[in-house]
Design a protein around this motif. Structure first.
Motif, mmCIF file in Angstrom:
data_model
loop_
_atom_site.group_PDB
_atom_site.id
_atom_site.type_symbol
_atom_site.label_atom_id
_atom_site.label_comp_id
_atom_site.label_asym_id
_atom_site.label_seq_id
_atom_site.Cartn_x
_atom_site.Cartn_y
_atom_site.Cartn_z
ATOM 1 N N ASP A 1 -37.705 -22.599 -7.814
ATOM 2 C CA ASP A 1 -36.317 -22.220 -7.531
ATOM 3 C C ASP A 1 -36.320 -20.964 -6.655
ATOM 4 O O ASP A 1 -36.999 -19.993 -6.959
ATOM 5 C CB ASP A 1 -35.597 -21.957 -8.863
ATOM 6 N N CYS A 2 -35.595 -21.016 -5.557
ATOM 7 C CA CYS A 2 -35.537 -19.859 -4.663
ATOM 8 C C CYS A 2 -34.706 -18.757 -5.312
ATOM 9 O O CYS A 2 -33.654 -19.015 -5.875
ATOM 10 C CB CYS A 2 -34.909 -20.236 -3.335
ATOM 11 N N ASP B 1 -31.756 -25.267 -3.205
ATOM 12 C CA ASP B 1 -32.811 -24.254 -3.383
ATOM 13 C C ASP B 1 -33.741 -24.530 -4.573
ATOM 14 O O ASP B 1 -34.425 -23.636 -5.045
ATOM 15 C CB ASP B 1 -32.193 -22.859 -3.499
ATOM 16 N N LYS C 1 -38.066 -15.954 -13.633
ATOM 17 C CA LYS C 1 -37.138 -15.169 -12.807
ATOM 18 C C LYS C 1 -37.160 -13.697 -13.206
ATOM 19 O O LYS C 1 -36.993 -12.814 -12.375
ATOM 20 C CB LYS C 1 -35.704 -15.694 -12.998
#
Ligand SMILES: [Mg+2]
Length: 425
Positions: A15-16, A110, A162
């Protein structure tokens, strides 16, 4: 209760990070370490935030006018969404990912799932790091990588990645500890309604959902709800949609920045949308059998009468010829347009899409097709090289003052020489 996990399957979710913000940052070194926000169409809501913007307290999805004070006080950099740029960078990111495996599902602009079952457990974290490094090096876009047995768990892993400096998490051990701290609403596939139902029944984290009884979940939710539970247990139930499942219809529509009254202006907008939709289906090697045009005024404007209408026109021969489709769309528009209204939205849907290679059982088809193919190919090639709408048709208009409000656009288009970033030395 504990569930043993015999499956050797491994799925990665890449995931961007703050994708739209990252795209804007690529060409603008001045906004590297400062708060940055990207707004939705017509500068409506916040749709992407840099870490700095998150820290200030700007929330996802908040209307722009509500955060204007925060923006001013903290000197937040604001950008209108620039989908030409994001779409192009997304394609580049996905291309790099495809270099690792062809077992890939592009999930959104994304995000992508990759099947990494062929990588050994002890090597997979390192492999994730390689993926991340290559995407960053080749495209400039930072990503997070979550790896686990199932798509749902890889989403959980990504969530943790993240917040982790390394940006890669392989979720295999201590899953329960993590699930206990994982909010029910953050689980993939658990929407707002479902999370309300779960919370009402005391299920407020992923661990509790994992250990719910099969009978209860089947009775209280749907097939997807049951699948989510199985996936939390490490049993893969949701397959990767690796084969690019082609779309069945293609819709292009926009709200106007300024309300539109005249038929001519509507024609310009419908033509532009139609050209975009036609280009999209040609890229996917598809043709269409039906064109739908729709227009409407604002449903919230209490001072003016509401009008909304649409028309679908079936085509005698499936086509992806822009000129043919625009002609059809405009004829439809003329039938539904009513004078005296202030239109807020117009759009086009191409439906009954089929593979361009499917032969038409129509005597005229080969003649029509052979005439249009080289022209369409030339248009697409030129537009890809010299920027969108380099070649258009006269109907699309030049003024385009009905276009979206994009007051804060970075005006960068990687497909257009006119919009190359300028650097002052
Ligand atoms: Mg993202």
């Amino acid at each position: 209760m504990s569930y043993t996990n015999s499956s050797k399957k491994k799925v990665a979710l890449i995931d961007c990070n703050s994708f739209y913000v990252s795209c804007e940052r690529l060409f603008n070194p001045k906004i590297q370490n400062v708060p940055v926000v990207v707004l939705s169409n017509n500068d409506g809501c916040v749709i992407s935030r840099s870490t700095e913007a998150k820290k200030i307290g700007i929330k996802m999805g908040e209307p722009y006018f509500k955060v204007k004070d925060l923006v001013k006080k903290n000197n937040v950099q604001i950008f209108s969404s620039n989908y030409a740029l994001y779409g192009d960078l997304s394609r580049r990111v996905m291309k790099v990912l495809k270099g690792f495996t062809d077992k890939i599902e592009i999930y959104s602009i994304d995000e992508a799932f990759l099947d990494l079952s062929h990588i050994k457990d002890e090597q997979v974290e390192n492999y994730g790091k390689q993926i991340r490094e290559r995407v960053l090096k080749w495209t400039g876009i930072p990503t997070s990588v979550g790896i686990s047995n199932t798509k749902t768990l890889s989403k959980v892993a990504n969530h943790i990645a993240k917040k982790n400096k390394a940006g890669v998490i392989f979720l295999k051990k201590n899953i329960d500890t993590i699930l206990k701290n994982f909010d029910i609403a953050d689980i993939w596939g658990v929407g707002r309604q479902l999370s309300k139902l779960y919370i009402k029944n005391g299920i407020n984290n992923a661990y509790k959902l994992k250990n719910i009884s099969n009978t209860w979940v089947k009775k209280s939710t749907n097939v997807l709800g049951a699948k989510t539970v199985m996936e939390l247990r490490g049993i893969p139930c949701i397959d990767l949609e690796t084969e690019e499942t082609k779309r069945k219809s293609c819709c292009v529509s926009r709200s106007f920045g300024k309300k539109v009254e005249s038929l001519d202006k509507l024609k310009e907008s419908i033509t532009t949308h139609c050209l975009n939709a036609a280009e999209k289906i040609r890229t996917d090697k598809q043709t269409t059998r039906a064109v739908t045009v729709f227009i409407r005024t604002s449903p919230f404007d209490k001072n003016r009468k509401y009008y909304s209408n649409s028309i679908t026109i079936e085509l005698p021969v499936a086509t992806n010829n822009s000129i043919e489709l625009v002609k059809t769309a405009i004829s439809g528009l003329k039938k539904i347009y009513k004078y005296g209204y202030f239109y807020q939205k117009a759009g086009i849907i191409l439906s009954k899409l089929r593979d361009a290679s499917e032969k038409e059982l129509n005597l005229l088809a080969p003649i029509l097709e052979n005439k249009s193919k080289p022209l369409m190919r030339a248009i697409d090639f030129t537009n890809a090289k010299y920027g969108r709408n380099a070649i258009s048709i006269a109907q699309a208009g030049i003024s385009n003052d009905w276009k979206m409000r994009r007051e804060h656009s970075s005006r960068i288009d990687t497909a257009s020489f006119d919009f190359l970033p300028k650097i002052n030395i």
